[in-house]
Scaffold this motif. Structure first.
Motif, PDB file in Angstrom:
ATOM      1  N   PRO A  42      33.560  31.231  26.356  1.00 46.82           N
ATOM      2  CA  PRO A  42      34.851  31.372  27.040  1.00 46.82           C
ATOM      3  C   PRO A  42      35.905  30.381  26.560  1.00 46.82           C
ATOM      4  O   PRO A  42      37.084  30.728  26.466  1.00 46.82           O
ATOM      5  CB  PRO A  42      34.492  31.135  28.512  1.00 46.82           C
ATOM      6  CG  PRO A  42      33.072  31.561  28.608  1.00 46.82           C
ATOM      7  CD  PRO A  42      32.449  31.144  27.301  1.00 46.82           C
ATOM      8  N   CYS A  48      38.762  37.863  31.382  1.00 42.91           N
ATOM      9  CA  CYS A  48      37.320  37.965  31.564  1.00 42.91           C
ATOM     10  C   CYS A  48      36.758  38.765  30.394  1.00 42.91           C
ATOM     11  O   CYS A  48      37.496  39.448  29.684  1.00 42.91           O
ATOM     12  CB  CYS A  48      36.939  38.577  32.909  1.00 42.91           C
ATOM     13  SG  CYS A  48      37.249  40.338  33.083  1.00 42.91           S
ATOM     14  N   THR A  87      33.753  41.475  28.948  1.00 45.71           N
ATOM     15  CA  THR A  87      32.758  42.488  29.260  1.00 45.71           C
ATOM     16  C   THR A  87      32.220  43.040  27.949  1.00 45.71           C
ATOM     17  O   THR A  87      32.735  42.721  26.873  1.00 45.71           O
ATOM     18  CB  THR A  87      33.334  43.655  30.091  1.00 45.71           C
ATOM     19  OG1 THR A  87      34.334  44.337  29.331  1.00 45.71           O
ATOM     20  CG2 THR A  87      33.917  43.182  31.410  1.00 45.71           C
ATOM     21  N   PHE A 144      39.999  42.715  37.594  1.00 45.16           N
ATOM     22  CA  PHE A 144      40.491  41.593  38.396  1.00 45.16           C
ATOM     23  C   PHE A 144      40.819  42.002  39.835  1.00 45.16           C
ATOM     24  O   PHE A 144      41.253  41.187  40.628  1.00 45.16           O
ATOM     25  CB  PHE A 144      41.738  40.986  37.747  1.00 45.16           C
ATOM     26  CG  PHE A 144      41.521  40.576  36.320  1.00 45.16           C
ATOM     27  CD1 PHE A 144      40.878  39.380  36.017  1.00 45.16           C
ATOM     28  CD2 PHE A 144      41.915  41.390  35.280  1.00 45.16           C
ATOM     29  CE1 PHE A 144      40.661  39.004  34.706  1.00 45.16           C
ATOM     30  CE2 PHE A 144      41.707  41.022  33.962  1.00 45.16           C
ATOM     31  CZ  PHE A 144      41.070  39.833  33.676  1.00 45.16           C
ATOM     32  N   ILE A 176      34.204  38.259  39.324  1.00 42.89           N
ATOM     33  CA  ILE A 176      34.289  37.476  38.094  1.00 42.89           C
ATOM     34  C   ILE A 176      33.414  36.240  38.254  1.00 42.89           C
ATOM     35  O   ILE A 176      33.696  35.364  39.063  1.00 42.89           O
ATOM     36  CB  ILE A 176      35.746  37.062  37.777  1.00 42.89           C
ATOM     37  CG1 ILE A 176      36.688  38.264  37.805  1.00 42.89           C
ATOM     38  CG2 ILE A 176      35.813  36.323  36.455  1.00 42.89           C
ATOM     39  CD1 ILE A 176      36.478  39.269  36.710  1.00 42.89           C
ATOM     40  N   ARG A 177      32.346  36.168  37.469  1.00 43.41           N
ATOM     41  CA  ARG A 177      31.400  35.051  37.545  1.00 43.41           C
ATOM     42  C   ARG A 177      31.902  33.906  36.679  1.00 43.41           C
ATOM     43  O   ARG A 177      32.298  34.107  35.541  1.00 43.41           O
ATOM     44  CB  ARG A 177      30.029  35.520  37.050  1.00 43.41           C
ATOM     45  CG  ARG A 177      28.962  34.451  37.091  1.00 43.41           C
ATOM     46  CD  ARG A 177      27.601  35.023  36.759  1.00 43.41           C
ATOM     47  NE  ARG A 177      27.623  35.901  35.625  1.00 43.41           N
ATOM     48  CZ  ARG A 177      27.105  35.622  34.438  1.00 43.41           C
ATOM     49  NH1 ARG A 177      26.520  34.480  34.229  1.00 43.41           N
ATOM     50  NH2 ARG A 177      27.180  36.479  33.467  1.00 43.41           N
ATOM     51  N   GLY A 188      34.505  32.503  36.538  1.00 47.82           N
ATOM     52  CA  GLY A 188      35.894  32.635  36.150  1.00 47.82           C
ATOM     53  C   GLY A 188      36.126  33.402  34.861  1.00 47.82           C
ATOM     54  O   GLY A 188      37.263  33.612  34.477  1.00 47.82           O
ATOM     55  N   TYR A 189      35.057  33.856  34.193  1.00 48.57           N
ATOM     56  CA  TYR A 189      35.232  34.481  32.884  1.00 48.57           C
ATOM     57  C   TYR A 189      34.494  35.803  32.704  1.00 48.57           C
ATOM     58  O   TYR A 189      34.963  36.669  31.997  1.00 48.57           O
ATOM     59  CB  TYR A 189      34.739  33.560  31.762  1.00 48.57           C
ATOM     60  CG  TYR A 189      35.422  32.240  31.693  1.00 48.57           C
ATOM     61  CD1 TYR A 189      36.736  32.146  31.266  1.00 48.57           C
ATOM     62  CD2 TYR A 189      34.759  31.076  32.034  1.00 48.57           C
ATOM     63  CE1 TYR A 189      37.367  30.919  31.186  1.00 48.57           C
ATOM     64  CE2 TYR A 189      35.377  29.845  31.944  1.00 48.57           C
ATOM     65  CZ  TYR A 189      36.686  29.773  31.521  1.00 48.57           C
ATOM     66  OH  TYR A 189      37.316  28.570  31.445  1.00 48.57           O
ATOM     67  N   LEU A 190      33.308  35.924  33.259  1.00 44.61           N
ATOM     68  CA  LEU A 190      32.433  37.053  32.943  1.00 44.61           C
ATOM     69  C   LEU A 190      32.320  37.992  34.137  1.00 44.61           C
ATOM     70  O   LEU A 190      32.062  37.558  35.257  1.00 44.61           O
ATOM     71  CB  LEU A 190      31.039  36.562  32.542  1.00 44.61           C
ATOM     72  CG  LEU A 190      31.027  35.590  31.370  1.00 44.61           C
ATOM     73  CD1 LEU A 190      29.631  35.013  31.197  1.00 44.61           C
ATOM     74  CD2 LEU A 190      31.478  36.278  30.101  1.00 44.61           C
ATOM     75  N   LEU A 191      32.490  39.280  33.891  1.00 38.38           N
ATOM     76  CA  LEU A 191      32.377  40.264  34.951  1.00 38.38           C
ATOM     77  C   LEU A 191      30.910  40.364  35.363  1.00 38.38           C
ATOM     78  O   LEU A 191      30.032  40.491  34.518  1.00 38.38           O
ATOM     79  CB  LEU A 191      32.893  41.613  34.463  1.00 38.38           C
ATOM     80  CG  LEU A 191      33.088  42.680  35.521  1.00 38.38           C
ATOM     81  CD1 LEU A 191      34.177  42.241  36.503  1.00 38.38           C
ATOM     82  CD2 LEU A 191      33.480  43.986  34.883  1.00 38.38           C
TER      83      LEU A 191
END
Length: 121
Positions: free
Chosen positions: A7, A28, A30, A105, A111-112, A114-117
């Protein structure tokens, strides 16, 4: 694409040297399955509250983000070197631009870190 995408590297690629970075609230990551059954990374970019872009402006932002990410990854990740045997799309970075609190969003809790769905969303 077998490279590790961190990230922090994505953030640097999106924001450093991007004249349109001020429009970005966050992002984010995916994975999207391609027609060749390969998973490709997708960087979803969320616009700041109140920012509305035309289709042309959104494409300009996506292109600027894509170029910045490619520069960042080329400079730091040997895995992102071109692999002609895999075809031109193998190293293509997909950028999706979303209005504030829409798309992935819409539910900030999905959002885990702050970056990953989250996979269960």
């Amino acid at each position: 694409m077998g490279a590790n995408s961190f990230p922090q590297d994505v953030a640097r690629g999106l924001f450093e040297g991007n004249p349109l970075a001020g429009l970005i609230e966050g992002f984010c990551l995916t994975l999207a399955a391609g027609g060749d059954l390969e998973a490709r990374p997708v960087v979803h970019v969320q616009l700041r509250p109140g920012v509305a872009l035309s289709a042309v402006e959104a494409e300009q932002l996506a292109k600027a983000c894509q170029q910045g990410l490619q520069r960042q990854l080329d400079a730091h990740e040997a895995d992102f070197a071109p692999h002609p045997e895999q075809g031109p799309a193998a190293n293509e970075l997909a950028i999706a631009v979303h209005p504030y609190r829409s798309g992935p969003f819409a539910d900030p809790a999905s959002i885990r870190d702050g970056y990953l769905l989250r996979g269960d969303s």
